[in-house]
Write a protein that holds these residues in place. Structure first.
Motif, short mmCIF file in Angstrom:
data_model
loop_
_atom_site.label_atom_id
_atom_site.label_comp_id
_atom_site.label_asym_id
_atom_site.label_seq_id
_atom_site.Cartn_x
_atom_site.Cartn_y
_atom_site.Cartn_z
N PRO A 8 -6.96 4.32 3.47
CA PRO A 8 -8.05 3.99 2.55
C PRO A 8 -7.74 4.63 1.20
N THR A 9 -7.93 3.88 0.12
CA THR A 9 -7.55 4.42 -1.18
C THR A 9 -8.54 4.03 -2.27
N ASP A 10 -8.73 4.96 -3.18
CA ASP A 10 -9.50 4.68 -4.39
C ASP A 10 -8.63 4.84 -5.63
N SER A 12 -7.04 7.55 -6.56
CA SER A 12 -7.06 8.91 -7.09
C SER A 12 -5.78 9.66 -6.72
N ASN A 13 -5.57 10.82 -7.34
CA ASN A 13 -4.43 11.67 -7.00
C ASN A 13 -4.47 12.09 -5.54
N VAL A 14 -5.67 12.34 -5.04
CA VAL A 14 -5.82 12.74 -3.64
C VAL A 14 -5.39 11.59 -2.72
N ALA A 15 -5.81 10.38 -3.05
CA ALA A 15 -5.42 9.21 -2.25
C ALA A 15 -3.91 9.00 -2.31
N GLU A 16 -3.31 9.20 -3.48
CA GLU A 16 -1.87 9.03 -3.62
C GLU A 16 -1.11 10.06 -2.79
N ASP A 24 5.65 8.57 5.04
CA ASP A 24 6.57 9.42 5.81
C ASP A 24 6.41 9.18 7.31
N ILE A 25 5.18 9.15 7.78
CA ILE A 25 4.92 8.93 9.21
C ILE A 25 5.32 7.51 9.61
N ALA A 26 4.95 6.53 8.79
CA ALA A 26 5.26 5.14 9.10
C ALA A 26 6.76 4.90 9.16
N THR A 27 7.51 5.58 8.32
CA THR A 27 8.97 5.43 8.32
C THR A 27 9.55 5.94 9.65
N LYS A 28 9.02 7.04 10.13
CA LYS A 28 9.52 7.60 11.40
C LYS A 28 9.23 6.69 12.58
N TYR A 29 8.11 5.95 12.53
CA TYR A 29 7.70 5.12 13.65
C TYR A 29 7.86 3.62 13.39
N ASP A 30 8.41 3.26 12.23
CA ASP A 30 8.54 1.87 11.81
C ASP A 30 7.19 1.16 11.95
N ALA A 31 6.17 1.79 11.41
CA ALA A 31 4.81 1.28 11.52
C ALA A 31 4.44 0.45 10.30
N GLU A 32 3.45 -0.43 10.49
CA GLU A 32 2.87 -1.19 9.39
C GLU A 32 1.92 -0.28 8.62
N ILE A 33 1.83 -0.52 7.32
CA ILE A 33 0.86 0.20 6.48
C ILE A 33 -0.23 -0.77 6.08
N HIS A 34 -1.47 -0.35 6.22
CA HIS A 34 -2.63 -1.13 5.78
C HIS A 34 -3.33 -0.34 4.67
N ALA A 35 -3.42 -0.96 3.49
CA ALA A 35 -4.10 -0.33 2.35
C ALA A 35 -5.49 -0.95 2.23
N LEU A 36 -6.51 -0.10 2.18
CA LEU A 36 -7.89 -0.58 2.11
C LEU A 36 -8.61 0.06 0.93
N PHE A 37 -9.15 -0.77 0.05
CA PHE A 37 -10.00 -0.32 -1.04
C PHE A 37 -11.41 -0.78 -0.74
N VAL A 38 -12.36 0.15 -0.75
CA VAL A 38 -13.76 -0.20 -0.48
C VAL A 38 -14.61 0.16 -1.69
N ALA A 39 -15.26 -0.85 -2.26
CA ALA A 39 -16.22 -0.61 -3.33
C ALA A 39 -17.53 -0.20 -2.67
N ASP A 40 -18.02 0.95 -3.02
CA ASP A 40 -19.24 1.51 -2.43
C ASP A 40 -20.45 0.77 -2.99
N THR A 41 -20.98 -0.18 -2.23
CA THR A 41 -22.11 -0.98 -2.72
C THR A 41 -23.38 -0.16 -2.87
N ARG A 68 -11.94 -5.31 -9.93
CA ARG A 68 -10.78 -6.00 -9.37
C ARG A 68 -9.49 -5.28 -9.74
N GLU A 69 -9.38 -4.87 -11.01
CA GLU A 69 -8.18 -4.16 -11.45
C GLU A 69 -8.03 -2.82 -10.73
N ASP A 70 -9.13 -2.09 -10.56
CA ASP A 70 -9.09 -0.81 -9.84
C ASP A 70 -8.62 -1.03 -8.40
#
Length: 153
Positions: A8-10, A12-16, A24-41, A68-70
């Protein structure tokens, strides 16, 4: 062990910082990455009409240029990092209560690990509201790795 990792990402530096750990973890396990942005309604609903809030909840940010750009910048950062590491990445934009959207996405997509940044809320505000990260921890049974950010001097 890990086939699908949610970040989950917004944007920010913390999210990055969380993205780095997830890659790093996904590379070790050849895992898929899912990026999720949630606008807090809940945070943005007061200045918008019902139709706009419904569109945001559906992840349809067309006509809302800044939002949208964010969203595109935040999830694009994750996708670019994943693809640079040779990993498959999926981006999703949504609207709603972030902790619920994250937990629901994890359940709906068979996520094995959530890697999320911690943000430094403290004091009375934290006690009254709680952070998204704390709420995610209480909302899912998927393992959650919380990553802190330390600014380099």
């Amino acid at each position: 062990m890990y086939e699908r990792i949610l970040v989950p990402t917004d944007g920010s530096n913390v999210a990055e910082a969380a993205v780095e750990q997830a890659i790093d973890i996904a590379t070790k396990y050849d895992a898929e990455i899912h990026a999720l942005f949630v606008a807090d309604t809940d945070a943005i609903a007061y200045g918008l009409g019902a139709e706009q809030v419904d569109r945001i909840r559906q992840g349809q940010f067309e006509g809302m240029t800044e939002l949208r750009e964010d969203a595109e910048e935040a999830t694009g950062y994750v996708t670019n990092a994943a693809e640079a590491a040779g990993l498959t990445a999926t981006e999703r934009h949504a609207g709603g209560q972030p902790h619920r959207m994250i937990a629901d996405y994890a359940a709906d997509n068979d996520i094995d690990l959530i890697v999320i940044g911690s943000h430094g809320r403290s004091g009375v505000r934290r006690a009254l509201l709680g952070s998204v990260t704390e709420r995610v921890l209480r909302s899912t049974h998927v393992p959650v790795l919380v990553v802190d950010y330390t600014a380099e001097d």
